[in-house]
Design a protein around this motif. Structure first.
Motif, PDB file in Angstrom:
ATOM      1  N   VAL A 147       3.983  -2.175   1.980  1.00 28.19           N
ATOM      2  CA  VAL A 147       4.366  -3.590   1.522  1.00 28.19           C
ATOM      3  C   VAL A 147       5.172  -4.420   2.467  1.00 28.19           C
ATOM      4  CG1 VAL A 147       5.762  -4.673  -0.462  1.00 28.19           C
ATOM      5  CG2 VAL A 147       4.443  -2.566  -0.999  1.00 28.19           C
ATOM      6  N   ALA A 148       6.109  -3.836   3.137  1.00 32.30           N
ATOM      7  CA  ALA A 148       6.838  -4.590   4.161  1.00 32.30           C
ATOM      8  C   ALA A 148       6.001  -5.156   5.212  1.00 32.30           C
ATOM      9  CB  ALA A 148       7.825  -3.418   4.959  1.00 32.30           C
ATOM     10  N   MET A 149       4.841  -4.580   5.725  1.00 30.10           N
ATOM     11  CA  MET A 149       4.002  -4.996   6.600  1.00 30.10           C
ATOM     12  C   MET A 149       3.205  -6.376   6.041  1.00 30.10           C
ATOM     13  SD  MET A 149       2.702  -1.568   8.829  1.00 30.10           S
ATOM     14  CE  MET A 149       1.948  -0.698   7.574  1.00 30.10           C
ATOM     15  N   SER A 150       2.819  -6.082   4.655  1.00 30.58           N
ATOM     16  CA  SER A 150       2.223  -7.254   4.047  1.00 30.58           C
ATOM     17  C   SER A 150       3.112  -8.508   4.184  1.00 30.58           C
ATOM     18  CB  SER A 150       1.716  -6.848   2.684  1.00 30.58           C
ATOM     19  OG  SER A 150       0.782  -5.770   2.778  1.00 30.58           O
ATOM     20  N   ALA A 151       4.314  -7.942   3.870  1.00 26.45           N
ATOM     21  CA  ALA A 151       5.030  -9.164   3.821  1.00 26.45           C
ATOM     22  C   ALA A 151       5.385 -10.078   5.215  1.00 26.45           C
ATOM     23  CB  ALA A 151       6.469  -8.912   3.530  1.00 26.45           C
ATOM     24  N   TRP A 152       5.294  -8.952   6.463  1.00 31.65           N
ATOM     25  CA  TRP A 152       5.357  -9.658   7.802  1.00 31.65           C
ATOM     26  C   TRP A 152       4.100 -10.306   7.884  1.00 31.65           C
ATOM     27  CZ3 TRP A 152       8.849  -8.447  11.897  1.00 31.65           C
ATOM     28  CH2 TRP A 152       8.490  -9.042  13.133  1.00 31.65           C
ATOM     29  N   SER A 153       2.801  -9.797   7.614  1.00 32.84           N
ATOM     30  CA  SER A 153       1.498 -10.386   7.741  1.00 32.84           C
ATOM     31  C   SER A 153       1.469 -11.747   7.103  1.00 32.84           C
ATOM     32  CB  SER A 153       0.519  -9.597   7.289  1.00 32.84           C
ATOM     33  OG  SER A 153       0.396  -8.497   7.952  1.00 32.84           O
ATOM     34  N   THR A 154       2.077 -11.968   5.719  1.00 35.42           N
ATOM     35  CA  THR A 154       2.159 -13.185   5.005  1.00 35.42           C
ATOM     36  C   THR A 154       3.069 -14.097   5.495  1.00 35.42           C
ATOM     37  OG1 THR A 154       1.920 -11.850   2.928  1.00 35.42           O
ATOM     38  CG2 THR A 154       2.613 -14.161   2.839  1.00 35.42           C
ATOM     39  N   ILE A 155       4.280 -13.868   6.235  1.00 41.30           N
ATOM     40  CA  ILE A 155       5.056 -14.793   7.163  1.00 41.30           C
ATOM     41  C   ILE A 155       4.240 -15.364   8.167  1.00 41.30           C
ATOM     42  CG2 ILE A 155       6.864 -14.942   8.229  1.00 41.30           C
ATOM     43  CD1 ILE A 155       8.259 -12.897   6.506  1.00 41.30           C
ATOM     44  N   ASP A 156       3.350 -14.280   8.925  1.00 40.40           N
ATOM     45  CA  ASP A 156       2.747 -14.788  10.045  1.00 40.40           C
ATOM     46  C   ASP A 156       1.619 -15.984   9.595  1.00 40.40           C
ATOM     47  OD1 ASP A 156       3.972 -13.515  12.078  1.00 40.40           O
ATOM     48  OD2 ASP A 156       2.733 -11.675  12.068  1.00 40.40           O
ATOM     49  N   ARG A 157       0.852 -15.426   8.375  1.00 40.80           N
ATOM     50  CA  ARG A 157      -0.056 -16.557   8.138  1.00 40.80           C
ATOM     51  C   ARG A 157       0.524 -17.610   7.847  1.00 40.80           C
ATOM     52  NH1 ARG A 157      -3.258 -16.342   2.014  1.00 40.80           N
ATOM     53  NH2 ARG A 157      -4.482 -17.802   2.570  1.00 40.80           N
ATOM     54  N   VAL A 158       1.592 -17.778   6.880  1.00 36.78           N
ATOM     55  CA  VAL A 158       2.222 -19.086   6.712  1.00 36.78           C
ATOM     56  C   VAL A 158       2.616 -19.928   8.004  1.00 36.78           C
ATOM     57  CG1 VAL A 158       4.105 -20.301   5.608  1.00 36.78           C
ATOM     58  CG2 VAL A 158       3.008 -18.265   4.387  1.00 36.78           C
TER      59      VAL A 158
ATOM     60  N   ALA B 131      -0.889 -14.338  -0.377  1.00 37.57           N
ATOM     61  CA  ALA B 131      -0.512 -13.225   0.326  1.00 37.57           C
ATOM     62  C   ALA B 131      -1.699 -12.672   1.231  1.00 37.57           C
ATOM     63  CB  ALA B 131      -0.621 -12.064  -1.032  1.00 37.57           C
ATOM     64  N   GLU B 132      -1.270 -11.951   2.472  1.00 34.69           N
ATOM     65  CA  GLU B 132      -2.010 -11.642   3.645  1.00 34.69           C
ATOM     66  C   GLU B 132      -1.408 -10.171   3.841  1.00 34.69           C
ATOM     67  OE1 GLU B 132      -4.664 -12.292   6.721  1.00 34.69           O
ATOM     68  OE2 GLU B 132      -4.235 -13.298   4.822  1.00 34.69           O
ATOM     69  N   GLY B 133      -2.521  -9.279   3.687  1.00 39.97           N
ATOM     70  CA  GLY B 133      -2.304  -7.981   3.828  1.00 39.97           C
ATOM     71  C   GLY B 133      -2.361  -7.661   5.249  1.00 39.97           C
ATOM     72  N   PRO B 134      -1.701  -6.247   5.989  1.00 38.05           N
ATOM     73  CA  PRO B 134      -2.135  -5.986   7.252  1.00 38.05           C
ATOM     74  C   PRO B 134      -3.500  -5.941   7.553  1.00 38.05           C
ATOM     75  CG  PRO B 134      -0.312  -4.695   6.203  1.00 38.05           C
ATOM     76  CD  PRO B 134      -1.000  -5.465   5.185  1.00 38.05           C
ATOM     77  N   SER B 135      -3.895  -5.964   8.885  1.00 41.15           N
ATOM     78  CA  SER B 135      -5.246  -6.036   9.345  1.00 41.15           C
ATOM     79  C   SER B 135      -5.755  -4.351   9.173  1.00 41.15           C
ATOM     80  CB  SER B 135      -5.373  -6.474  10.772  1.00 41.15           C
ATOM     81  OG  SER B 135      -4.753  -5.610  11.577  1.00 41.15           O
ATOM     82  N   PRO B 136      -6.861  -4.139   8.945  1.00 41.79           N
ATOM     83  CA  PRO B 136      -7.464  -2.839   8.896  1.00 41.79           C
ATOM     84  C   PRO B 136      -7.029  -2.093  10.214  1.00 41.79           C
ATOM     85  CG  PRO B 136      -8.904  -4.483   8.078  1.00 41.79           C
ATOM     86  CD  PRO B 136      -8.101  -5.286   8.703  1.00 41.79           C
ATOM     87  N   THR B 137      -6.939  -2.721  11.557  1.00 43.56           N
ATOM     88  CA  THR B 137      -6.763  -1.914  12.484  1.00 43.56           C
ATOM     89  C   THR B 137      -5.154  -1.714  12.605  1.00 43.56           C
ATOM     90  OG1 THR B 137      -8.385  -3.477  13.745  1.00 43.56           O
ATOM     91  CG2 THR B 137      -6.517  -2.467  15.246  1.00 43.56           C
ATOM     92  N   LEU B 138      -4.193  -2.454  12.122  1.00 40.06           N
ATOM     93  CA  LEU B 138      -2.809  -2.170  11.808  1.00 40.06           C
ATOM     94  C   LEU B 138      -2.766  -1.211  11.262  1.00 40.06           C
ATOM     95  CD1 LEU B 138      -0.102  -2.726  12.725  1.00 40.06           C
ATOM     96  CD2 LEU B 138      -0.066  -4.371  10.858  1.00 40.06           C
ATOM     97  N   LEU B 139      -3.526  -1.123   9.940  1.00 42.93           N
ATOM     98  CA  LEU B 139      -3.173   0.088   9.101  1.00 42.93           C
ATOM     99  C   LEU B 139      -3.850   1.284   9.582  1.00 42.93           C
ATOM    100  CD1 LEU B 139      -4.164  -1.604   5.746  1.00 42.93           C
ATOM    101  CD2 LEU B 139      -2.131  -0.826   6.305  1.00 42.93           C
ATOM    102  N   LEU B 140      -4.847   1.166  10.314  1.00 39.86           N
ATOM    103  CA  LEU B 140      -5.314   2.495  10.852  1.00 39.86           C
ATOM    104  C   LEU B 140      -4.323   3.071  12.012  1.00 39.86           C
ATOM    105  CD1 LEU B 140      -7.817   4.372  11.284  1.00 39.86           C
ATOM    106  CD2 LEU B 140      -8.858   2.991  13.000  1.00 39.86           C
ATOM    107  N   LEU B 141      -3.900   2.152  12.829  1.00 36.53           N
ATOM    108  CA  LEU B 141      -2.850   2.440  13.567  1.00 36.53           C
ATOM    109  C   LEU B 141      -1.303   3.331  13.210  1.00 36.53           C
ATOM    110  CD1 LEU B 141      -3.087  -0.387  16.433  1.00 36.53           C
ATOM    111  CD2 LEU B 141      -3.792   1.945  16.595  1.00 36.53           C
ATOM    112  N   PHE B 142      -1.207   2.517  11.984  1.00 35.25           N
ATOM    113  CA  PHE B 142      -0.147   3.197  11.243  1.00 35.25           C
ATOM    114  C   PHE B 142      -0.396   4.531  10.768  1.00 35.25           C
ATOM    115  CE2 PHE B 142       1.569   3.465   6.648  1.00 35.25           C
ATOM    116  CZ  PHE B 142       2.911   3.375   6.973  1.00 35.25           C
ATOM    117  N   GLY B 143      -1.559   4.621   9.803  1.00 33.70           N
ATOM    118  CA  GLY B 143      -1.888   6.087   9.519  1.00 33.70           C
ATOM    119  C   GLY B 143      -1.953   6.955  10.452  1.00 33.70           C
TER     120      GLY B 143
END
Length: 760
Positions: A426-437, A717-729
């Motif tokens: 959720v925190a990473m999604s907030a960051w991604s949304t700020i970047d999108r805006v 809303a903008e979620g983290p990219s699949p690459t970022l989620l893969l790296l996170f996992g």
């Protein structure tokens, strides 16, 4: 007591890392909650303080010059009236900066809506050209007492006598004109008047506005603003930051409580014999419970006190808005209570979860119960047996089997670890949304970068030609924006006509379709909520005496005016009201163009007749949220480490009784180590999958819910990219396995005599 302290000391030495992480996690949680409290206080109290001290008006009504606002004094529910004051819209310039302002003629300090002087002094008849600026306007113009302001296109000059705080809606470039108080002689040709109403019952604002408009006549009222709108605008992004911090702080507190509960439960299962011995030598169940309870309360109390002390001592030194918020909060009446209540609440919550887990220790019988003969891992499942039959590595098969064979316990471990991982997503999604805006404003309702108002001088054709001659102006959309009374006449909204049918304005739509036909329009979420309408409905509003009836065919993302905006083409507005002409241009720039550079170039080319300003990006007010997200992720990582250490410790202790059997089967210490590492990795992988699967949609829902509440609307809303989620996992799983390798290796190399004593 002496024996209790010795046991606690021994347990602390065994679990130093876990204790340190718990203290740090508690400190981070309490700090987040304290900062959220500070931001809420900072968002609400300054405006409330100004409104109270200034005896602010609950309603401000702008009327035409011919209206008779004196009738408002006899309205039921009106306590007192400010004005009417003559007003004129104009542009002021200072040091190369321009601002659109409302010049208000005021002879003396009003008793209602009184400006609070922050620097300089009030108007003085001895200085007839003197003015007082609203504080935010003064900062925008870089002006202070003694400075001289000019009115572009005229020879007039004004002298700044002072700056003042006001509870009215504050200056926002391109949205809300700045407020300038002057002597009535400085407003020789007013284009209207403004009257303030202070009500006996502030909750009766909508009804009071409706009665006032009825008395004056809808055609006489051009704009209405209320104290609720001013308060919401003053709170702005500070309230959002407070909500984010509070939400994550509470989520992290729950995660920390569950992690502590799991840690104590695992520790009790690993020390059943020791607890039985304690009871056999005279410890009561209450004493055993207190051992665990007091130990973890001490950890939580240490972290909470550290957070409170650091916030109190260093909070105001945090750069930016957070530091300002803490500084203001420390001067508010409820500061001391909150400084004690928030840490105390966090400690009590952790104590409650600790007590539930420690209660199980009090129920352990004083005589050790023989362990069952069956191996801890249980019988191999059919899947595991078939996997071994396929000659898969035994360590991988047995590790997977060990991770999920005890379903209630395994699911609990996965759930406890998944919660902080979910909050990280959720925190990473907030960051991604700020970047999108910030990086793609055209996707959140800002397709144009500059707004241009013409202050007389050149004709519309000359102005458009001047704008389109600039090499970095891609398109210039003509338009007009007026205030319109909504049905029921309780407030005003922004009615915009931008672009033409041949060259439509590129609205950012989240629902429906573009307004391409006659009388079609798109609206922001704030307007839909205000009027309780949906896409597909028809709405009627009035601009002066002229009605505008529009069909809402789409919902646009509107970051301005709290989403209370309805937009159509300029052609449609002029067909319904020929008096409405183009008053502004929205400019879309070429890729890579710098808005400030282009704005300066156009202002110079307009010879003082063009007021050019850049669009306000909502991300500009959310820059502090990036640091907040980083801090929250760090706190959540500490909580995840606590849970991982718990899971690893439980896996190692439960694997001790299987050690002899595994060695008898011919498995080497390395293979035995791999079993525990694999079990930990499988638990982490399951938690990552659950956290990601639930965190991504939860983040979208939370961000869109905030968008709807703010009037911008869902769809940002903008979620983290699949690459970022893969790296996170991947990082989470690899980190868990690396953390498990050392204790698992030590356990696998234990001597047989030690193993026999452990399982006896």
């Amino acid at each position: 007591m002496r024996a209790t302290l010795r046991w606690a000391h021994s347990d602390l030495r065994t679990h130093r890392g876990e204790a340190l992480f718990l203290v740090l996690a508690t400190a981070g949680i309490v700090a987040s909650l304290l900062l959220a409290t500070a931001l809420f206080g900072y968002a609400t109290n300054p405006w409330q303080r100004v409104f109270t001290q200034a005896r602010g008006a609950h309603v401000w009504i702008h009327t035409g010059p011919s209206a008779q606002p004196g009738k408002l004094t006899t309205l039921e529910g009106v306590e007192s009236v400010a004005g009417p004051y003559p007003v004129a819209s104009t542009t002021l310039a200072s040091r190369g900066t321009r601002a659109f302002v409302e010049l208000r003629g005021t002879s003396g300090q009003p008793s209602v809506g009184r400006p609070l002087i922050s620097s300089g002094h009030w108007l003085d008849p001895a200085t007839p050209d003197g003015v007082v600026l609203e504080s935010r306007l003064a900062r925008a113009l870089l002006a202070g007492p003694g400075d001289t302001l000019t009115l572009p296109g005229t020879a007039r000059k004004l002298t700044v006598l002072g700056t003042a705080d006001s509870a009215e809606p504050r200056f926002r470039p391109g949205e809300q004109p700045g407020l300038v108080w002057a002597l009535p002689s400085q407003v020789p040709d007013p284009d209207g008047r403004v009257t303030g109403l202070r009500l006996t019952d502030p909750e009766d604002t909508d009804y009071a506005v409706q009665r006032a408009v009825t008395v004056l006549g809808a055609g006489a009222v051009s704009e209405v603003s209320t104290w609720q709108q001013a308060r919401a605008e003053a709170q702005g992004d500070n309230r959002l930051l407070g909500q984010v911090l509070g939400l994550f702080g509470l989520g992290a507190l729950i995660a920390a409580g569950l992690a502590v509960h799991g840690a104590i439960g695992t520790r009790i299962r690993g020390h059943l014999r020791d607890i039985s011995v304690l009871k056999a030598v005279g410890f009561t169940p209450g004493q055993v419970v207190r051992i665990f309870l007091l130990q973890h309360i001490a950890f939580a109390l240490l972290g909470a006190l550290a957070a409170a002390a650091l916030t109190q001592a260093l909070g105001s030194r945090i750069p930016g808005r957070l530091g300002d918020a803490v500084g203001v909060w420390q001067g508010l009446p409820g500061h001391t209570v909150a400084l004690f209540a928030v840490p105390a609440g966090a400690v009590l919550f952790i104590a409650a979860t600790t007590g539930l887990a420690a209660w199980r220790a009090g129920r352990v019988p004083p005589v050790p119960v023989p362990r069952p003969a069956a191996p801890l891992g249980g019988r191999l499942s059919g899947v595991a047996r078939r996997a071994l039959g396929l000659r898969l590595p035994p360590a991988l098969v047995l590790g997977w089997h060990k991770a999920f064979t005890r379903r209630p316990r395994s699911l609990a471990a996965v759930a406890r670890l998944a919660l902080p991982l979910l909050l990280m997503v959720v925190a990473m999604s907030a960051w991604s949304t700020i970047d999108r805006v910030h990086n793609r404003p055209e996707q959140i309702g800002l397709p144009t970068a500059l707004t241009v108002h013409a202050d007389g001088g050149p004709t519309d054709r000359e102005t458009r030609a001047l704008l389109e001659r600039d090499p970095q102006v891609a398109t210039a959309y003509p338009g007009v924006e007026v205030a319109a009374l909504v049905p029921g006449q309780t407030s005003t909204i922004a009615l915009r006509g931008l672009g033409t049918r041949q060259d439509p304005y590129p609205y950012t739509l989240a629902e429906g379709r573009p307004a391409s036909g006659r009388d079609e329009a798109v609206a922001g979420q704030g307007l839909l909520d205000l009027l309780d309408v949906r896409v597909g409905d028809w709405v009627r509003m009035t601009v002066g005496d002229q009605p505008q009836i529009l069909h809402i065919v789409g919902r646009s993302i509107e970051p301005e005016n709290a989403g209370r905006v309805i937009s159509t083409s300029l052609d449609t507005l002029r067909e319904n009201d020929t008096a409405l002409g183009r008053t502004l241009y929205q400019l879309r720039l070429s890729p890579g163009a710098d808005p400030q550079t282009v704005a300066g170039r156009l202002a110079a080319a307009g010879n003082g007749h063009l007021d050019v300003h850049a669009a306000t990006n909502p991300a500009d007010g959310l820059s502090a949220l990036r640091g907040v997200v980083v801090g929250l992720i760090a706190v959540l990582a500490l909580i995840g480490l606590i849970e991982l250490l718990t899971a690893i410790g439980g896996a190692v202790r439960e694997g001790e009784r299987d050690l002899l059997a595994l060695k008898a089967m011919g498995l080497s210490p390395r293979q035995i180590t791999a079993i525990t590492v694999t079990a930990t990795g499988c638990t982490a992988l399951a938690a990552v999958l659950v956290g990601t699967a639930l965190g991504a949609p939860l983040a979208h829902w939370l961000i869109d819910a905030q968008g709807r509440a703010s009037g911008i609307g869902a769809g940002v809303a903008e979620g983290p990219s699949p690459t970022l989620l893969l790296l996170f996992g991947t990082a989470a799983v690899l980190g868990a396995t690396a953390l498990a390798a050392v204790p698992a290796s030590r356990a696998a190399r234990r001597r047989l005599a030690d193993t026999l004593s452990a399982v006896a």
